[in-house]
Design an enzyme around this catalytic site. Sequence first.
Site, PDB file in Angstrom:
ATOM      1  N   LYS B 116       0.813  -1.215   0.000  1.00 11.56           N
ATOM      2  CA  LYS B 116       0.000   0.000   0.000  1.00 11.56           C
ATOM      3  C   LYS B 116       0.846   1.264   0.000  1.00 11.56           C
ATOM      4  O   LYS B 116       0.401   2.313  -0.448  1.00 11.56           O
ATOM      5  CB  LYS B 116      -0.968  -0.061   1.174  1.00 11.56           C
ATOM      6  CG  LYS B 116      -1.890  -1.250   0.928  1.00 11.56           C
ATOM      7  CD  LYS B 116      -3.093  -1.364   1.762  1.00 11.56           C
ATOM      8  CE  LYS B 116      -4.020  -2.380   1.156  1.00 11.56           C
ATOM      9  NZ  LYS B 116      -3.954  -3.716   1.673  1.00 11.56           N
ATOM     10  N   GLU B 200      -2.720   5.073   8.072  1.00  8.75           N
ATOM     11  CA  GLU B 200      -3.174   6.282   7.395  1.00  8.75           C
ATOM     12  C   GLU B 200      -4.085   7.049   8.327  1.00  8.75           C
ATOM     13  O   GLU B 200      -4.596   6.513   9.304  1.00  8.75           O
ATOM     14  CB  GLU B 200      -3.886   5.945   6.082  1.00  8.75           C
ATOM     15  CG  GLU B 200      -5.180   5.197   6.288  1.00  8.75           C
ATOM     16  CD  GLU B 200      -5.782   4.655   4.995  1.00  8.75           C
ATOM     17  OE1 GLU B 200      -5.059   4.508   3.994  1.00  8.75           O
ATOM     18  OE2 GLU B 200      -6.982   4.388   5.018  1.00  8.75           O
ATOM     19  N   HIS B 235     -14.660  -3.282  10.620  1.00  9.95           N
ATOM     20  CA  HIS B 235     -13.978  -2.829   9.402  1.00  9.95           C
ATOM     21  C   HIS B 235     -14.208  -3.762   8.232  1.00  9.95           C
ATOM     22  O   HIS B 235     -13.453  -3.771   7.273  1.00  9.95           O
ATOM     23  CB  HIS B 235     -12.482  -2.628   9.629  1.00  9.95           C
ATOM     24  CG  HIS B 235     -12.188  -1.839  10.848  1.00  9.95           C
ATOM     25  ND1 HIS B 235     -12.605  -0.547  11.002  1.00  9.95           N
ATOM     26  CD2 HIS B 235     -11.575  -2.181  12.002  1.00  9.95           C
ATOM     27  CE1 HIS B 235     -12.257  -0.121  12.190  1.00  9.95           C
ATOM     28  NE2 HIS B 235     -11.641  -1.092  12.818  1.00  9.95           N
ATOM     29  N   ARG B 292      -8.217  -7.939  -7.581  1.00  8.16           N
ATOM     30  CA  ARG B 292      -8.940  -9.207  -7.642  1.00  8.16           C
ATOM     31  C   ARG B 292     -10.416  -8.906  -7.820  1.00  8.16           C
ATOM     32  O   ARG B 292     -10.831  -7.761  -7.831  1.00  8.16           O
ATOM     33  CB  ARG B 292      -8.760  -9.954  -6.324  1.00  8.16           C
ATOM     34  CG  ARG B 292      -9.152  -9.058  -5.147  1.00  8.16           C
ATOM     35  CD  ARG B 292      -9.368  -9.810  -3.880  1.00  8.16           C
ATOM     36  NE  ARG B 292      -9.233  -8.966  -2.713  1.00  8.16           N
ATOM     37  CZ  ARG B 292     -10.191  -8.252  -2.164  1.00  8.16           C
ATOM     38  NH1 ARG B 292     -11.386  -8.244  -2.705  1.00  8.16           N
ATOM     39  NH2 ARG B 292      -9.983  -7.519  -1.090  1.00  8.16           N
TER      40      ARG B 292
END
Lengths: 174, 496
Positions: B116, B200, B235, B292
């Site tokens: 990421k 983040e 989440h 994906r």
Amino acid sequence: MEYQFKNNEETLSLAVETDGPERFCATIGDRRREVVYRRISDHKIHLTVDGRQMMAFVADTPEGKAVIIQGRAWLLEDVAAARTRRRGTRRDGPKQVSPPMPAVVTKLLVAEGDRVEKGQGVVVVSAMKMDTTLAAPFDGMVTRINVAEGDKVTPQQVLVDIAPTENEESAPAA
Amino acid sequence: MFKKILVANRGEIALRIMRTCREMGIATVAVYSEVDERALHALEADEAVPIGPAEPAASYLNIDRIIAAARDTGAEAIHSGYGFLAENAVFAERCQAEGIVFIGPPARVIRDLGDKVVARRIMQKGGVPVIPGMTEEAGDPGAWSAQAEAVGYPLLIKAAAGGGGKGMRIVEKAGDLVQACQEASREAAAAFGSGAIYMEKFLARSRHVEVQILADTRGNVIHLFERECSIQRRHQKIIEETPSPALTPALRAAMGEAAVTAARAAGYVNAGTVEFILDPEGRFYFLEVNTRLQVEHPITEMTTGVDLVRHQIEIAAGRPLTLSQADLAARGHAIECRIYAEDPEQNFFPSPGKIVFLQEPSGPGVRNDCGVCSGFEVPVEYDPILSKLVVHAETRDQAIGRMIRALESYAVLGVKTSIGFLIDVLASRPFADGETTTDFIPTHFADWKPGADRGDLAAIAAAADALAPRARAAFNGAAAEAAHSGPFQTLGHWRL
């Protein structure tokens, strides 16, 4: 006939008078209902309650009778049966360090003799790819660790014994 | 076109892929672990190969075993679904080295976007807006703290190597950082084989809006509009819909364009999803690319009429895209509810066990991608998803009504599910108003309990169950057998 079911903390008492084949009158509180029932299969019962039709899905589980009506699920404990196994049910869960489901111990965060505070993580378990930290239910001292990392554990199994700190109740709140 | 495809996954997604293969005249090979010997995906494929013990690392993540299964059965391509090896660059590389087509992007793209931190760099360079976050690798508590201070609290920790909420934690203050990092890292290592994490800035009251893309090997890239996936617990998404109630046509066009830009910047090939965070002011930020097929891909299939798996297979076979951006239009509204074996009263904790009875919903505009059946033991070892219930209708209101109707006719006995909870969410005012932000469940449904309104009916059903003899008990052995041989016998004295 009297039935008593417990759903979560609520007790439902049901007085049933059979008044013909596959029909009965059910009185719950002060409400009386006319019921016609037909078993469709082992897990499927067709009900007509005061003229309204519905399908109920039922199964006996170790915790009680599972019932689903219109997508809503209930777990009804037979109160008479429940009394005999009151000790050691999951209602005692929050007071002990036990996994909520079958899991594997991934990490022990405390050792015997450690002082712990309520809410402090004591053991990490993993189930269905999810890690969860089990917390101490109260302030106290770790008297015994009953498992090792890598052990498979089940609900109601006490992983870590914690002796509560004395005078917890009498300690001034402010 | 391929003659045979191995599906390196399990459950509903393996079945969904096999269905398209069958429609295309392609033979299918399933792989299964010891606990999945009787799982539907293993039973329904043309061939099935055992690949080892229940632990994912020993079976569904075991590259050697899966490659050997493909070799032994003569499968020319592998589709890995989502999760497990779907975003594993090493696996994609290995397939290539073995002369097997990996149905997905090239290994280099998976590696770049799978990391990421690298992905953010690529997007920044390509002019795609990114969320403030970690800029360097960090692998120990000291480095984590330094990065966390730079990003600022509250922050979100994620697994660098995967998605699906595994290894994800919100950290409100510095004191919680190290424990959260360690837990997240361990979870990430177990789920993805890499414990690398990144951080983040956590944006409150935001939405999760993602854009489906398709890219072929000739450089054609299109997008298939957005999916709003803000309703999450732990989440992990549980309700997704398209179109997003938050997008204007202009914003939709801008995000679609940004997704295509992102795909081009990364050299993307095959189906992918560009995830964005949309803040309350309508600003959107690149989050990540899922290299994906997404869990929630069916809602896009419903509104666009496109079979994404078919396109994945065609692209992997080297064919050019048969669709252009101008051909695409989204019609109506689609909603997906994920049906997990979990207990919404116990913080959505997984509820494994044996499914003793299953009745799936059906009817107009209803699709249930289901991976289980009556008698199946939901294993402890894997994600507890049972099925994905998807509806399609003309408008959002109609889709909500249709979803509630479908959920009400869904019955799963033996494990706890979130069905009752989902009905309440769908029927709620904030959902009807489209106030679907990522904090929706903690805000509106934090201490959800099933309504007591129909408890009386449940008690009546329990009493009726106790009074009505079961078929097995009511007949002698031979008669009981006959009673189970067909619907007329089972219905007993019912008139038809």
